[in-house]
Scaffold this motif. Structure first.
Motif, short mmCIF file in Angstrom:
data_model
loop_
_atom_site.label_atom_id
_atom_site.label_comp_id
_atom_site.label_asym_id
_atom_site.label_seq_id
_atom_site.Cartn_x
_atom_site.Cartn_y
_atom_site.Cartn_z
N ALA A 119 -6.75 -9.45 13.39
CA ALA A 119 -6.10 -8.66 14.43
C ALA A 119 -6.05 -7.19 14.01
N GLY A 120 -5.88 -6.33 15.01
CA GLY A 120 -5.73 -4.91 14.71
C GLY A 120 -7.03 -4.15 14.86
N VAL A 121 -6.93 -2.87 14.76
CA VAL A 121 -8.09 -1.99 14.92
C VAL A 121 -8.83 -1.85 13.60
N ARG A 122 -10.14 -2.00 13.64
CA ARG A 122 -10.94 -1.81 12.43
C ARG A 122 -10.85 -0.36 11.98
N GLN A 123 -10.73 -0.18 10.67
CA GLN A 123 -10.69 1.16 10.11
C GLN A 123 -12.07 1.58 9.61
N PHE A 124 -13.09 0.89 10.11
CA PHE A 124 -14.46 1.22 9.73
C PHE A 124 -15.37 0.84 10.88
N ASP A 125 -16.61 1.33 10.82
CA ASP A 125 -17.61 1.05 11.85
C ASP A 125 -18.19 -0.34 11.57
N GLU A 126 -17.78 -1.32 12.36
CA GLU A 126 -18.17 -2.70 12.10
C GLU A 126 -19.68 -2.90 12.21
N GLU A 127 -20.29 -2.32 13.24
CA GLU A 127 -21.73 -2.51 13.41
C GLU A 127 -22.50 -1.94 12.23
N GLN A 128 -22.10 -0.77 11.76
CA GLN A 128 -22.77 -0.17 10.61
C GLN A 128 -22.55 -1.02 9.36
N ALA A 129 -21.33 -1.53 9.22
CA ALA A 129 -21.03 -2.38 8.07
C ALA A 129 -21.86 -3.65 8.09
N PHE A 130 -22.02 -4.23 9.26
CA PHE A 130 -22.83 -5.44 9.37
C PHE A 130 -24.30 -5.16 9.09
N THR A 131 -24.78 -4.00 9.50
CA THR A 131 -26.16 -3.62 9.21
C THR A 131 -26.39 -3.54 7.71
N GLU A 132 -25.45 -2.92 7.02
CA GLU A 132 -25.56 -2.80 5.56
C GLU A 132 -25.40 -4.15 4.88
N ALA A 133 -24.50 -4.98 5.40
CA ALA A 133 -24.29 -6.31 4.82
C ALA A 133 -25.53 -7.17 4.99
N LEU A 134 -26.18 -7.06 6.15
CA LEU A 134 -27.42 -7.82 6.38
C LEU A 134 -28.46 -7.47 5.33
N ALA A 135 -28.60 -6.19 5.03
CA ALA A 135 -29.58 -5.75 4.04
C ALA A 135 -29.28 -6.36 2.67
N VAL A 136 -28.00 -6.48 2.32
CA VAL A 136 -27.62 -7.06 1.03
C VAL A 136 -27.96 -8.55 1.00
N PHE A 137 -27.55 -9.28 2.03
CA PHE A 137 -27.83 -10.71 2.08
C PHE A 137 -29.34 -10.97 2.06
N TRP A 138 -30.09 -10.13 2.75
CA TRP A 138 -31.54 -10.29 2.82
C TRP A 138 -32.18 -10.03 1.46
N ARG A 139 -31.67 -9.04 0.76
CA ARG A 139 -32.24 -8.68 -0.54
C ARG A 139 -31.83 -9.65 -1.65
N LYS A 140 -30.56 -9.99 -1.73
CA LYS A 140 -30.04 -10.77 -2.85
C LYS A 140 -29.94 -12.27 -2.58
N GLY A 141 -29.89 -12.64 -1.29
CA GLY A 141 -29.65 -14.03 -0.95
C GLY A 141 -28.16 -14.28 -0.79
N TYR A 142 -27.84 -15.32 -0.04
CA TYR A 142 -26.44 -15.61 0.28
C TYR A 142 -25.62 -15.90 -0.97
N ARG A 143 -26.10 -16.80 -1.80
CA ARG A 143 -25.30 -17.24 -2.95
C ARG A 143 -25.06 -16.11 -3.95
N ALA A 144 -26.06 -15.29 -4.20
CA ALA A 144 -25.94 -14.24 -5.22
C ALA A 144 -25.15 -13.03 -4.74
N THR A 145 -24.93 -12.92 -3.44
CA THR A 145 -24.19 -11.78 -2.90
C THR A 145 -22.69 -11.99 -3.11
N SER A 146 -22.03 -10.97 -3.61
CA SER A 146 -20.58 -11.04 -3.84
C SER A 146 -19.86 -10.10 -2.87
N MET A 147 -18.57 -10.27 -2.77
CA MET A 147 -17.77 -9.36 -1.94
C MET A 147 -17.85 -7.94 -2.49
N LEU A 148 -17.98 -7.81 -3.81
CA LEU A 148 -18.13 -6.48 -4.40
C LEU A 148 -19.43 -5.85 -3.94
#
Length: 198
Positions: free
Chosen positions: A6-35
């Protein structure tokens, strides 16, 4: 919806998801950490946890967006009046997709499937949904009256075979990195599924 979302995002969600996609694609799901996701998106881990709860939730949301784009592009590639032309365009799109990046980043869905563990039923379900949608799009293209007449096997069997071969092509690309060979494989399958007119 969970309270933490709930609540207003304090960041650009679409941009964050674009960057997250690149990480998952590069490292793979299991090797990707929240950090990894925090560093790539520029969003603090605490904010990611508060917004989504865990890595799996972020992946599911990112993968849904990836699936929508991939299916739309596959549908566009298949939108040809001639079935052989449609399948050639489809395989060219699929090969182009897995060859993107330097080095080539491969196929996100296949990479994730090979990386999957038994404790990720939601991720498995997301992969199944993507492949089911892809097969449905291929089947739709093969079920048009003109296309159906060109097929050597029933459209449903052909659609399943075609989607299965796209997964095999993704694996072969990882091993051999030879786009010419991938296109030759696709052409051989097209000849078998929809033989050229004599």
């Amino acid at each position: 919806m969970r309270d933490r979302m709930a609540g207003v995002r304090q960041f650009d969600e679409e941009q964050a998801f674009t960057e997250a996609l690149a990480v998952f694609w590069r490292k793979g799901y299991r090797a990707t950490s929240m950090l990894d996701l925090a560093e790539a998106t520029g969003v603090q881990r605490g904010s990611l946890y508060n917004a989504y709860g865990d890595k799996e939730e972020i992946f599911i949301r990112v993968f849904e967006r990836y699936t929508s784009a991939f299916i739309a592009n596959a549908r566009t590639a298949l939108d040809k009046p001639d079935v052989r032309e449609a399948l050639t365009a489809f395989f060219n799109f699929a090969i182009r997709s897995i060859r993107q990046g330097t080095p080539a980043r491969g196929c996100l869905s296949t990479k994730t499937a090979l990386d999957l563990d038994a404790e990720s039923p939601r991720v498995r379900a997301a992969l199944q949904t993507m492949l089911d949608q892809l097969e449905a799009v291929v089947l739709d293209a093969l079920s048009r009256p003109a296309a159906d007449q060109q097929l050597a096997i029933p459209a449903r069997h052909a659609a399943t075979l075609i989607v299965t071969v796209t997964r095999g092509i993704a694996v072969m690309e990882r091993v051999y990195a030879d786009p010419k060979s991938l296109k030759q494989t696709a052409a051989a399958l097209i000849d078998a599924v929809a033989p050229p007119h004599s």
